[in-house]
Design an enzyme around this catalytic site. Structure first.
Site, PDB file in Angstrom:
ATOM      1  N   HIS A 263       1.148  -1.170   0.053  1.00 45.47           N
ATOM      2  CA  HIS A 263      -0.041  -0.217  -0.158  1.00 45.47           C
ATOM      3  C   HIS A 263       0.667   1.160  -0.175  1.00 45.47           C
ATOM      4  CE1 HIS A 263      -4.451   0.907  -0.336  1.00 45.47           C
ATOM      5  NE2 HIS A 263      -4.390   0.755   1.065  1.00 45.47           N
TER       6      HIS A 263
ATOM      7  N   ASN B 201      -6.712   6.906   4.160  1.00 46.15           N
ATOM      8  CA  ASN B 201      -8.623   6.955   4.241  1.00 46.15           C
ATOM      9  C   ASN B 201      -8.584   8.757   3.759  1.00 46.15           C
ATOM     10  OD1 ASN B 201      -8.373   3.725   3.417  1.00 46.15           O
ATOM     11  ND2 ASN B 201     -10.182   3.736   5.617  1.00 46.15           N
TER      12      ASN B 201
ATOM     13  N   ASP C 200      -0.228   2.419  -5.345  1.00 46.80           N
ATOM     14  CA  ASP C 200      -0.911   1.139  -5.601  1.00 46.80           C
ATOM     15  C   ASP C 200      -2.056   0.228  -6.514  1.00 46.80           C
ATOM     16  OD1 ASP C 200      -2.054   1.537  -2.753  1.00 46.80           O
ATOM     17  OD2 ASP C 200      -2.592  -0.689  -2.760  1.00 46.80           O
TER      18      ASP C 200
ATOM     19  N   ASN D 184      -9.362   3.443  -1.398  1.00 49.09           N
ATOM     20  CA  ASN D 184      -9.982   4.398  -0.238  1.00 49.09           C
ATOM     21  C   ASN D 184      -9.383   5.830  -0.799  1.00 49.09           C
ATOM     22  OD1 ASN D 184     -12.371   3.060   0.368  1.00 49.09           O
ATOM     23  ND2 ASN D 184     -10.860   2.145   1.880  1.00 49.09           N
TER      24      ASN D 184
END
Length: 193
Positions: free
Chosen positions: A22, A70, A95, A116
């Site tokens: 991530h 997020n 990513d 997100n």
């Protein structure tokens, strides 16, 4: 097309996330900052780490949101608003599950594909028109495994492929910054894998 004035690397802060899939966006902007002799500094008003570099004679802001994935849009909006940077002058590096490790693709606009960080950025900018640099991390095969997958380190061969994709992308960023995105896209998208 106007050039890119802000390059945002998406990731999560903290050593426990540093080497996870991530954080591919962080990896690229860290390398970019190093290559162009920038210096990261923490900026509370921008909710992240910020650096300013010069590419092709143009000032470019680099941003690593420290808000967790997020809420990435909070940092992007703060910096873009302060420096009057339009969505189409922003490149978000992230990513991408839908691309294999080692594949990198530029894209402008579109949906968030369940990411997100992208979702929050589009919502806060009130526009999905920003550019994306999608760094392939592959897919675990089962949708239920995605959250766990992105928060794990890539296997050695995946990491090598990701590193190569980062380097290939970095070679094309000067064109993107100078407004030659079509050329950058063509070169990156046709590069031998």
């Amino acid at each position: 097309m106007s050039g890119i004035r802000l390059i945002v690397g998406l990731g999560n802060p903290g050593p426990e996330y540093e080497k996870t899939r991530h954080n591919a966006g962080f990896w690229l902007v860290d390398e970019l900052c190093w290559q162009f002799k920038g210096n990261w500094r923490s900026e509370g008003k921008f909710h992240g780490d910020v650096a300013r570099i010069q590419i092709e004679g143009q000032d470019v802001w680099l941003l690593k949101p420290m808000t967790y994935m997020n809420l990435s849009g909070q940092a992007v909006l703060a910096l873009a608003h302060f420096y009057k940077i339009l969505p189409d002058e922003i490149l978000v590096v992230h990513d991408e599950l839908d691309l294999a490790p080692g594949v990198a693709r530029f894209k402008q606009g579109g949906g968030h594909g369940g990411h997100n960080g992208l979702k929050d950025i589009a919502a806060r900018l009130s526009s999905p028109a920003f550019w994306r640099l999608r760094l392939g991390i592959g897919h675990p095969g089962d949708k239920k495994e995605v959250a766990n997958f992105v928060l794990k380190k890539p296997r050695a061969e995946e990491q090598q492929a990701l590193d190569e994709a980062v380097l290939a992308s970095l070679r094309e960023l000067p064109r993107a910054v100078s407004g030659k995105m079509a050329e950058a896209m063509k070169a990156l998208h046709t590069e031998a894998k």
